[in-house]
Design an enzyme around this catalytic site. Sequence first.
Site, short mmCIF file in Angstrom:
data_model
loop_
_atom_site.label_atom_id
_atom_site.label_comp_id
_atom_site.label_asym_id
_atom_site.label_seq_id
_atom_site.Cartn_x
_atom_site.Cartn_y
_atom_site.Cartn_z
N ASN A 10 0.94 -1.19 -0.14
CA ASN A 10 -0.08 -0.10 -0.03
C ASN A 10 1.03 1.30 0.10
O ASN A 10 0.25 2.39 0.24
CB ASN A 10 -1.05 -0.01 1.28
CG ASN A 10 -2.15 -0.78 0.94
OD1 ASN A 10 -2.76 -1.00 -0.04
ND2 ASN A 10 -2.55 -1.58 2.03
N PRO A 12 2.25 4.28 -1.32
CA PRO A 12 2.05 5.20 -2.63
C PRO A 12 2.68 5.48 -3.64
O PRO A 12 2.75 5.50 -4.83
CB PRO A 12 1.24 6.35 -1.99
CG PRO A 12 1.89 6.42 -0.79
CD PRO A 12 2.12 5.02 -0.31
N ASN A 13 4.17 5.32 -3.17
CA ASN A 13 5.22 5.80 -4.07
C ASN A 13 5.60 4.56 -4.88
O ASN A 13 6.06 4.89 -5.92
CB ASN A 13 6.56 6.23 -2.92
CG ASN A 13 6.13 7.56 -2.51
OD1 ASN A 13 5.93 8.53 -3.11
ND2 ASN A 13 6.34 7.40 -1.01
N ASP A 70 10.57 -6.77 -2.12
CA ASP A 70 11.42 -6.51 -0.76
C ASP A 70 12.51 -5.68 -1.48
O ASP A 70 13.45 -6.21 -2.56
CB ASP A 70 11.68 -7.35 -0.06
CG ASP A 70 12.05 -6.73 1.38
OD1 ASP A 70 11.46 -5.55 1.65
OD2 ASP A 70 12.57 -7.35 2.28
N THR A 71 13.11 -4.57 -1.05
CA THR A 71 14.31 -3.78 -1.55
C THR A 71 15.11 -3.42 -0.28
O THR A 71 14.75 -3.12 0.58
CB THR A 71 13.70 -2.56 -2.05
OG1 THR A 71 12.96 -2.63 -3.35
CG2 THR A 71 14.95 -1.73 -2.82
N GLY A 151 12.06 7.28 0.57
CA GLY A 151 13.33 6.50 1.08
C GLY A 151 14.67 7.18 1.01
O GLY A 151 15.01 8.24 1.55
N ARG A 180 13.99 -1.26 -8.97
CA ARG A 180 12.79 -1.64 -9.12
C ARG A 180 12.22 -1.69 -10.48
O ARG A 180 11.60 -2.94 -10.88
CB ARG A 180 11.67 -0.82 -8.26
CG ARG A 180 10.24 -1.49 -8.03
CD ARG A 180 9.60 -0.53 -6.95
NE ARG A 180 10.24 -0.81 -5.80
CZ ARG A 180 10.94 0.22 -5.04
NH1 ARG A 180 11.18 1.40 -5.81
NH2 ARG A 180 11.40 0.19 -3.82
#
Length: 202
Positions: A10, A12-13, A70-71, A151, A180
């Site tokens: 969820n 938003p970015n 996952d980053t 981030g 990503r």
Amino acid sequence: MKQALVFATNNPNKIAEIQEQLGDRYVFRSLKDIGCTEEIPETADTLEGNARLKARHVRDNYRQDCFSEDTGLEVYALNKEPGVGTAHYAGPHRSAEDNNAKLLSELGPRKDRLARFRTVICLVQGLEEQLFEGICEGRIATCPLGKDGFGYDPVFVPTEGDGRTFAQMSRAEKARFSHRARAMAKLEHYLKRQQDAAHPSV
């Protein structure tokens, strides 16, 4: 017919980045869209493990095929920290500002500031799982620069760029190098192969 995809987040970015890349080629839904409001635990000690946990949670509890990511930011001089703890490096409140401040403090005046962003996507379709990885090499700036992104974007300078941080770039510019975006491109290629196999041209 467009393929429906659930993205297990969820944020938003992240949603905006992925939606822009996917465009109108897929019917795109977030966790909120499928009624998933609970916090999904990310208790694995690897990016792959956390991506799998989130995607499998959606499949097992909502019977929806989905993908999750996952980053991690891996700073070589810090033994690849923050790594799997990237989102909560400075604490469970997940403050990007505090995370960046802690990172810069830990690095101090070191000249070795090489780092990389690594994204792992897990796609779950029924019982089948696929993993896709995207990597962006770069370095950590000595201070936050730029107001876009999210981030660690204000302190990460991609090697393939022109010296600006991700936060100094537009979303389209960032996508040229983004970890990503690269993982998503692999996912898209896989899905296209599936579609082509299911509907071969005559």
